[in-house]
Structure formats: C-alpha cells, structure tokens
Motif scaffolding. Sequence first.
Motif, PDB file in Angstrom:
ATOM      1  N   SER A  86      52.137  54.042  44.643  1.00  0.00           N
ATOM      2  CA  SER A  86      52.447  55.097  43.732  1.00  0.00           C
ATOM      3  C   SER A  86      52.297  54.599  42.311  1.00  0.00           C
ATOM      4  CB  SER A  86      53.915  55.474  43.959  1.00  0.00           C
ATOM      5  OG  SER A  86      54.087  56.801  44.171  1.00  0.00           O
ATOM      6  N   PRO A  87      52.035  55.413  41.283  1.00  0.00           N
ATOM      7  CA  PRO A  87      51.821  56.850  41.399  1.00  0.00           C
ATOM      8  C   PRO A  87      50.482  57.172  42.074  1.00  0.00           C
ATOM      9  CG  PRO A  87      51.440  56.109  39.159  1.00  0.00           C
ATOM     10  CD  PRO A  87      51.921  54.926  39.911  1.00  0.00           C
ATOM     11  N   ILE A  88      50.467  58.285  42.742  1.00  0.00           N
ATOM     12  CA  ILE A  88      49.235  58.679  43.411  1.00  0.00           C
ATOM     13  C   ILE A  88      48.204  59.099  42.361  1.00  0.00           C
ATOM     14  CG2 ILE A  88      49.872  61.116  43.761  1.00  0.00           C
ATOM     15  CD1 ILE A  88      48.609  60.733  46.637  1.00  0.00           C
ATOM     16  N   THR A  89      46.963  58.763  42.596  1.00  0.00           N
ATOM     17  CA  THR A  89      45.898  59.110  41.657  1.00  0.00           C
ATOM     18  C   THR A  89      44.591  59.264  42.410  1.00  0.00           C
ATOM     19  OG1 THR A  89      44.864  58.519  39.558  1.00  0.00           O
ATOM     20  CG2 THR A  89      45.209  56.730  41.115  1.00  0.00           C
ATOM     21  N   LEU A  90      43.589  59.786  41.734  1.00  0.00           N
ATOM     22  CA  LEU A  90      42.271  59.922  42.364  1.00  0.00           C
ATOM     23  C   LEU A  90      41.274  58.911  41.821  1.00  0.00           C
ATOM     24  CD1 LEU A  90      42.015  63.817  42.395  1.00  0.00           C
ATOM     25  CD2 LEU A  90      42.555  62.319  44.309  1.00  0.00           C
ATOM     26  N   GLY A  91      41.526  58.411  40.600  1.00  0.00           N
ATOM     27  CA  GLY A  91      40.586  57.486  39.971  1.00  0.00           C
ATOM     28  C   GLY A  91      40.511  56.164  40.718  1.00  0.00           C
ATOM     29  N   PRO A  92      39.415  55.433  40.492  1.00  0.00           N
ATOM     30  CA  PRO A  92      39.219  54.218  41.281  1.00  0.00           C
ATOM     31  C   PRO A  92      39.825  52.966  40.667  1.00  0.00           C
ATOM     32  CG  PRO A  92      37.288  54.595  39.941  1.00  0.00           C
ATOM     33  CD  PRO A  92      38.252  55.728  39.632  1.00  0.00           C
TER      34      PRO A  92
END
Lengths: 311, 406
Positions: B112-118
């Motif tokens: 966490s925090p959840i994200t979409l970026g790599p």
Amino acid sequence: MDTSTIRSIKELPPEENMLPGTAACAGCGGLLTLRYCLKALGDKIVIVNAAGCFTLLTIYPFSPFRNSWLYTAMACAPAGAQGVRDALDILIKKGKLDPEENLKVVVLSGDGSAYDMALSSTSGAIYRNLDFYYICYDNEAYGNTGFQHSGASPFGSRTGTTPPGKEVPVGSQLQKKNLFDIWNSHKPPYIATVSPAYPVDLMNKFKKAEQFKGPKLFISHIPCPPGWGFDPSRSVRLAKLSVETGLWPLKESVHGEVEHTYVPKKFKPVEEYLKEQERFSHLFKPVRQEDALKSIQEMVDEYWKKHELLP
Amino acid sequence: MGKEMLTGNSAAAWGVRLAEVDYIPAYPITPQTEIIETIAKWISDGSMDASFVTMDSEHSMITAAGAASATGARTFTTTSSQGLLYGFEMIYTVAGWRVPLVMVNVSRGLSSPITLGPDHNDILAVRDSGFLQIHCETCQEVLDSVLMAYRLAEDERVLLPVMVNMDGFYLSFTREAVEIPDVEKVRSFLPEYRPEHAFFKAARPMAQGVAVLGGDYYSYFKYQMHLASQNALEIYKEVCDDFERIFGRKYEVIDEYMMEDAEYILVMTNSFSTLGKAAVKRAREDGVKAGLLRPRFLRPFPESEIKNALKGKKAVAVIDQNISVGKGGIIYSEMAGCLYNEIDRPLLLSFIGGLGGKNISQKEFEFIFEKMISASDTGIVEPPSLLYTESELEGITKLKEIAGKE
C-alpha cells in the motif's frame, strides 16, 4: 475398467498400484483409502498432490506409485490438475501426444487443503467442469503438522490448537464444514463420500464415476492413529464405527441428486465411536460433558431425520 | 509481416502467437490485461491454435501454467504487481520443477498505497526464485524477448522459467513501430517444444517435484538451479547470435549507450532508460562524458559484463525504480556487490526515482551528473537520495492540508 458392480471383497482387483514401504504412519486410514482408490483408478493416471501427509510418500529418489505424480502447494492442487488436463488435451489435439498416452488426472489432498486453503481453487476447477478425480483423505485436522484444527475438525474434538481447558472444556467449538454440500452446490456430475472400512462401496463408486466427464469428487473419512489417539490396529474398526454411528454417511450425488449408498440397520450411539479416541477423552473425564455429548448425538439424529432414514 | 504500431502489451501477445504457444492459463490485472485479451481474441477467431483458460487466481494460474509446462505443452502466462505477489509461492515451486514456462510481468507499484504506475518492486521480489529475468526498454524488445525466452528456457542446459518484464503504462500502453517477424523465420529460430524431460506418459511414469529429506539433497537441487541459471548467460549469447542471423536485431545481456569513452555512467533498467539515454545525450552536449548501462538480465546477474563495461570509469549512478524499505535501492546493492572486489572500481552513487511511475525530469538527471562529477572530484560520495522535487513536495503538502493532516 469393468464397470459392473462388485458384490463382495473377494471381487476387488488383486492388482496393487501402490507399493509397500511408505513413510506413512502405521494404521494410516488415508493410505488404506488410497490403496483402494488406486485399485479402482488403475495405473494410467497422474496424481497431483497438494502439500500434506501424502507429500511424504514420494521422497527422492523413491516413489511407492506405479503412476506419475506431481507436487503442488496446499492451495492449488486442482489448478495443477487443470494445467495437466489441458496440456494433455491440447497435445493430443495437435498430434504431439499419442492418445494411448492419455492419463486420468487425480487430485490427492488432505482436509486442510480441501476444506480450507484450496477451497477457492477447488471451486474454480469444479466450476470449469474440469475432467478430473479429486480424492480428499479427511482425518479432521492438519495431520502433517502434528494435528491442529482444520475446517474439517468436528465439534468437541481436541486438536493442537483447540486444547480443552478450564475456559473451553469442550475443545473445538466449531462444527465441521459440510464439504459435500459445498461441492454439491456446484452441481458436478459426481460426488461421493467413502470409507476405507467399506471397500466394496468405495470401489463401486469409482466404477460409477467413470462414466462421467467432469469433476468426480470423493471425500474419505479416515482414522489417524497419532492424531486421534488410538492403537493403529483399531483403524478399520474406527472407520467402521464412524459409519455405523451415523457420523459419516456414505452417500453419492449425481448431478446434484443425493442418495445414500449404505444406511446402518441400527445406528450405534456416537459415544461408542467417541470413547475409543484420545481426542474426545475430555468429554468423558474427569467429568462427563453431558451437553456436548448430547449435542453431538442430536446433530447425527437430525441429519438422518432430515433424510427420513432414521429407523 | 513488416512493421506495425503496437503497444508493449500487444507486442508481448504477438511474441506468444509467433512462438505457437499451446496453452495460456490467464487471470486479469491492470496493466497486463490487454495481453490476455488479445490472445483470447485470436484464439476465438481461429488465428491462434491454443487452449486458453481463465483461472480463479494468479496462484492457480501459475500452478496450471507450471503443470502444463511439466506435461509437455509450450505454455505462457502473464501478470503484474499484486498478482505476481499472490502467485509468489508458486513462482518458487515452478522454478524448482525446472520447467520452461515463459511469463510476462508488466511492472506496477505494490500496495500500500495501491497505485497503477510502475516500479520494479514486484519483479524484484521474485529475484531469488530461479526464474530468469529479462527487462525490456522497447516494445520491439518485448516481442523479441518472448521468443528468445522460450529458446533459452527450453535449452536442456538451462530448463528454468523466464520472466520478461516491461513497465506498466510507460511501455504496456505506448505504441511504437514494431517489426512482426515472419512465422517461418520464427520456426527456424524456435523449433517446436519436444521435451525429453517432461511429458507425463502412461508408458513412463514419473514423479515431479518430489520431497527431499535433509539439507544435503536440498542443497544439491538448489545448487543445480544456480548453475543452470549461470549457464544461461553463455547460452543466451548463442541464442542472440541466432536471433541476429535470422532477424537482424542484436541483443546483449547488457545494453551499452555511449559507453566507449564515457566517464560518468547512469545505470538504469526498463523503459525509463530511454529518458536516461536522452539525458546522456544532453550531458554530452554540455561536455560531460556521459554514458548509460542497462542490464537486460537481472537474473542471472551479468557480473563480468558489468565489470568490464565499468572498468576505468570515474563514477556510476544507479537509479533504482524500487525501494527495499529499510535498505534502499536493490540494484544499487547488486552493483555494489558486483564491484566490491575490483581494485580499480568507480565510485558508486545511489538514487531512487520513478517510484509508482513518477517522472524523472531532465533537471534531476542534471543533478545526478553534478553529484557524480563532484564525488569524483572530492572522492566523497553522498548518501543515497530519493529524487523528489520542490514542486512535488508542494503538491503533497496541499493534499495534506485538504486531508486536514497539516
């Protein structure tokens, strides 16, 4: 396999597909179940084994099996079976594998895997209508780690993680999960409960299952001498008592329709079964836990009443 | 077939299609999903003869993939981020089965925090499992690496699974002109998978993944995996030579950019190294003898190639797109370990940047080159630093005010 019904123990196939000399405990009910299952399945099979007691049947470089075998982790033997089945199918379809080399795919798992950790992957495999056999040897606890509570542990039993004590004299306060009904709600073509004390019933169920393509599921109630606490020579007797007291109903379900394959003429009181095992000894001494004993008996009676099979 | 504009994801799918993969167990996760959707579509319209099955989780997916591979099918699967971690247990198991599974990981930051970026904490978490790891900078490299991965994995001197990695969003959804190789040419490079070691056959029972009792046996099997992984570096060179001969594109275990006379080197992986290469070019315009080294393999770790490439260099800045919490950059540690016993070794600086897809600006690259030059002038190496700009700090301060935390 000859699919005609067999009538007596003398008609069991003499071939053994599992060789003696395994590392399993003396009197292991699971091993006895497996021996009968392998007689029924033959040797053109591949076993996908979830982590558990039976992972230790195959220890490098030895194997007691005449068939192929693949280890997976606890949570995913049905997924391993999916991979093997799909691979065999596509290789045969593409002409890369001789259809003569086709194998039945068999999952082998203990109750910890089947009732708990692998429930999701099992549900997935049944839902996808995977053509496989699933054998669960159910000794009602995590046997391989020394007998701790699992989703299959019955109410009132002592396990490593449900020790009876002053605050909780009964041991396990939870009821055993109903895996048969969980599986049955998926409407697979065939489910059965079996027992190593009833090999003819067991064998005939495998013969019957043979005709169905899709998930064929078997739960075997099996005594575990070190976990349950009894002399290994009494293993078959205890397996028999769990059926004769009505605690382990022998039944099958074909496309969701349940039928009992054996109903005792007269049910023995559950106490006869309970008092033979160390894991229930706290229910009898130092004081009899009347309420607990009564509720176990009532649970059994209710089951048979519901099915209108109580004499 | 000529060139087409392909995303990194569709380039990966093309690699799978051209490899004539038999079996694809799948499970969706952003930003990987386009790969399995593309393959599913091809199977549905008949342009790919393979078996596709949606599994109940990545844990099941990786198990099914490994089991199919052990049964003798050429198998592919793919995931990202949390999915890779959900299947983590089976990553080790499948590697131990010694099956030539190829898997694409589309990197994405971890919760966490959840994200979409790599960033690369997902793939680096499985660094020690026995999977080989190829890290790609371009969409073309993704397609080509999938083909090379099968050649490498299926070589009987290797027999280890391979993970091909690309950055989520930056590469997964970026379209580039990609040469799609001709099927016949691919067949001459990558013959049909006819394993001697696998196949569960009725005529030849076999036990796979059996238990061992005792450390002697366990050590033996683990060491065999280690040796096989190290073999892969040499065998990869054969694979690359064949690939170049047939397709005309050359890949090495490391990618060297303007390295020949360079003194100040950036070490980066994956698609952000394109930014690094642009920064190197600019630095050159300013008279800085800059260069970039991009390890394509992180497992096996190409030690001798890296040592050779960095011989005589003044300073090396490792930009890690990952953070080992409580330690720092993972690749920095790997590089330090690699260079430690070299008598004539460059100074080694550590920067952490690009986490969760955060941009690394030209100004930040300039800052990195300044740090390298001053370190080489004074001999003093400053502690690792996180690349985080003033304006980014202002941005987060504003958000904290809104959240009532400031």
